[in-house]
Scaffold this active site. Structure first.
Site, PDB file in Angstrom:
ATOM      1  N   HIS A 112      29.170  57.283  31.905  1.00 37.94           N
ATOM      2  CA  HIS A 112      30.526  57.285  31.360  1.00 37.94           C
ATOM      3  C   HIS A 112      31.216  55.955  31.622  1.00 37.94           C
ATOM      4  O   HIS A 112      30.784  55.165  32.463  1.00 37.94           O
ATOM      5  CB  HIS A 112      31.357  58.416  31.973  1.00 37.94           C
ATOM      6  CG  HIS A 112      31.576  58.271  33.454  1.00 37.94           C
ATOM      7  ND1 HIS A 112      30.575  58.495  34.390  1.00 37.94           N
ATOM      8  CD2 HIS A 112      32.666  57.904  34.167  1.00 37.94           C
ATOM      9  CE1 HIS A 112      31.044  58.286  35.601  1.00 37.94           C
ATOM     10  NE2 HIS A 112      32.316  57.908  35.498  1.00 37.94           N
ATOM     11  N   ASP A 153      35.111  54.926  32.730  1.00 35.99           N
ATOM     12  CA  ASP A 153      36.173  55.726  33.347  1.00 35.99           C
ATOM     13  C   ASP A 153      37.330  56.021  32.394  1.00 35.99           C
ATOM     14  O   ASP A 153      37.878  55.107  31.750  1.00 35.99           O
ATOM     15  CB  ASP A 153      36.681  55.035  34.619  1.00 35.99           C
ATOM     16  CG  ASP A 153      35.672  55.203  35.756  1.00 35.99           C
ATOM     17  OD1 ASP A 153      34.969  56.237  35.783  1.00 35.99           O
ATOM     18  OD2 ASP A 153      35.567  54.289  36.590  1.00 35.99           O
ATOM     19  N   HIS A 166      28.649  53.647  33.594  1.00 37.19           N
ATOM     20  CA  HIS A 166      28.059  53.763  34.928  1.00 37.19           C
ATOM     21  C   HIS A 166      27.653  55.202  35.210  1.00 37.19           C
ATOM     22  O   HIS A 166      28.096  56.138  34.537  1.00 37.19           O
ATOM     23  CB  HIS A 166      28.985  53.214  36.018  1.00 37.19           C
ATOM     24  CG  HIS A 166      30.300  53.929  36.130  1.00 37.19           C
ATOM     25  ND1 HIS A 166      31.358  53.672  35.295  1.00 37.19           N
ATOM     26  CD2 HIS A 166      30.729  54.891  36.989  1.00 37.19           C
ATOM     27  CE1 HIS A 166      32.385  54.427  35.633  1.00 37.19           C
ATOM     28  NE2 HIS A 166      32.034  55.194  36.649  1.00 37.19           N
ATOM     29  N   ARG A 168      38.337  54.796  45.681  1.00 34.60           N
ATOM     30  CA  ARG A 168      38.338  54.281  44.313  1.00 34.60           C
ATOM     31  C   ARG A 168      39.752  54.024  43.806  1.00 34.60           C
ATOM     32  O   ARG A 168      40.642  54.863  43.949  1.00 34.60           O
ATOM     33  CB  ARG A 168      37.656  55.298  43.397  1.00 34.60           C
ATOM     34  CG  ARG A 168      37.254  54.733  42.064  1.00 34.60           C
ATOM     35  CD  ARG A 168      36.558  55.781  41.222  1.00 34.60           C
ATOM     36  NE  ARG A 168      37.478  56.289  40.228  1.00 34.60           N
ATOM     37  CZ  ARG A 168      37.096  56.858  39.093  1.00 34.60           C
ATOM     38  NH1 ARG A 168      35.828  56.998  38.818  1.00 34.60           N
ATOM     39  NH2 ARG A 168      37.989  57.297  38.236  1.00 34.60           N
TER      40      ARG A 168
END
Ligand code: SIN
Length: 287
Positions: free
Chosen positions: A99, A101, A257, A272
């Site tokens: 995907h 993000d 990723h 994150r």
């Protein structure tokens, strides 16, 4: 200290050493990091023991924070998600599907920054796919077809009312919020133009892209299925192996990723943040 940018052999992905990211970077250094980011799309900075303030300060040098839906952030830190998987968890690891993000947002995040806090002794690599190289490797006729298409993105497959996370039964440490808000659909060009490099890249993923505008489900998936397989072929991939205190930064506008598992029985903890992005700019028909 001398700053060194060591690119992977393919030019996709690079390791940056000789910087202290716990303090704001001088203007010229920041410009060099931004140039390396544009050139290599995934940058890893080993040996950066940042605290939460340090990660926020680093992130803000690249823009505003992005909006992170569906996952409860750290208490008192609305812009930091903790990706934590306990040693005894059996639910699939978070991010275990290719995907980009939050591509279902009107302005998806330009970059994601992930800081390795506790790294398992085995597994847990993050894989990246170079979606510009993948686009360029398509035949001219297929590129032209893709250039004219609009893809439909949604958070519904993972986070929707009947999505993967709504249906899971195994305990998960991360608090994930599923429901109606994830059902929305956002259209984006299937091929996007990078706002800094001008390079074209495929912009679709099996996690968030649910169709092609104006096509039946079968027609859309005939094209998307090919692109999903093509974009992540080994020749377009970069594998990042983690060490504690490595900070990794990737460009969601030109990469997909995938968080690899393989560390059952071991704790993995990452922090994150995301950098806000812009509207997705596409190509002109037949250009
Ligand atoms: C993600 O942000 O998708 C997870 C990446 C990772 O945990 O390696």
């Amino acid at each position: 200290m001398t700053t060194t940018v060591l690119p992977a052999a393919s030019g996709f992905g690079a390791v940056v050493t000789g910087l202290d990211l716990s303090r704001p970077l001088p203007a010229a250094t920041l410009a060099a990091v931004k140039a390396a980011f544009a050139a290599h799309a995934v940058l890893s900075f080993p040996g950066q023991p940042l605290d939460l303030d340090g990660q926020e300060t680093f992130t803000r040098q690249f823009g505003d924070f992005g909006e992170d839906p569906f996952i409860k952030p750290l208490p008192g830190r609305p812009h930091i998600l903790e990706l934590r998987r306990a040693a005894d968890e059996t639910a699939p690891n978070f991010g275990a599907g290719w995907h980009s993000d939050w591509s279902f947002q009107p302005h998806p995040p330009a970059a994601t920054i992930l800081h390795g806090k506790i790294i398992p002794p085995v597994g847990g690599d993050t894989l990246f796919a170079d979606c510009a190289a993948a686009y360029e490797a398509l035949s001219p006729a297929f590129r032209r077809l893709c250039d004219g298409l609009t893809a439909l993105h949604s958070a519904r497959l993972p986070y929707g009312r009947d999505g993967v996370y709504a249906n899971e039964t195994a305990r998960r440490t991360m608090e994930i919020v599923t429901g109606e808000a994830a059902e929305a659909v956002q259209a984006h060009p299937l091929v996007r133009i990078h706002p800094v490099t001008g390079r074209r890249a495929l912009y679709c993923s099996p996690v968030y892209t649910i169709g092609i505008d104006g096509m039946s489900r079968d027609e859309g998936y005939a094209i998307l299925g090919h692109l999903f397989r093509h974009a992540v072929e080994a020749r377009f991939q970069f594998r990042h192996r983690w060490a504690p205190d490595t900070l990794l930064m990737w460009d969601n506008r030109v990469t997909l990723h995938f968080a690899e598992g393989g560390y059952d029985g071991h704790l993995r903890v990452m922090h994150r943040t995301t950098v806000a992005g812009e509207a997705v700019i596409g190509t002109d028909l037949g250009e």
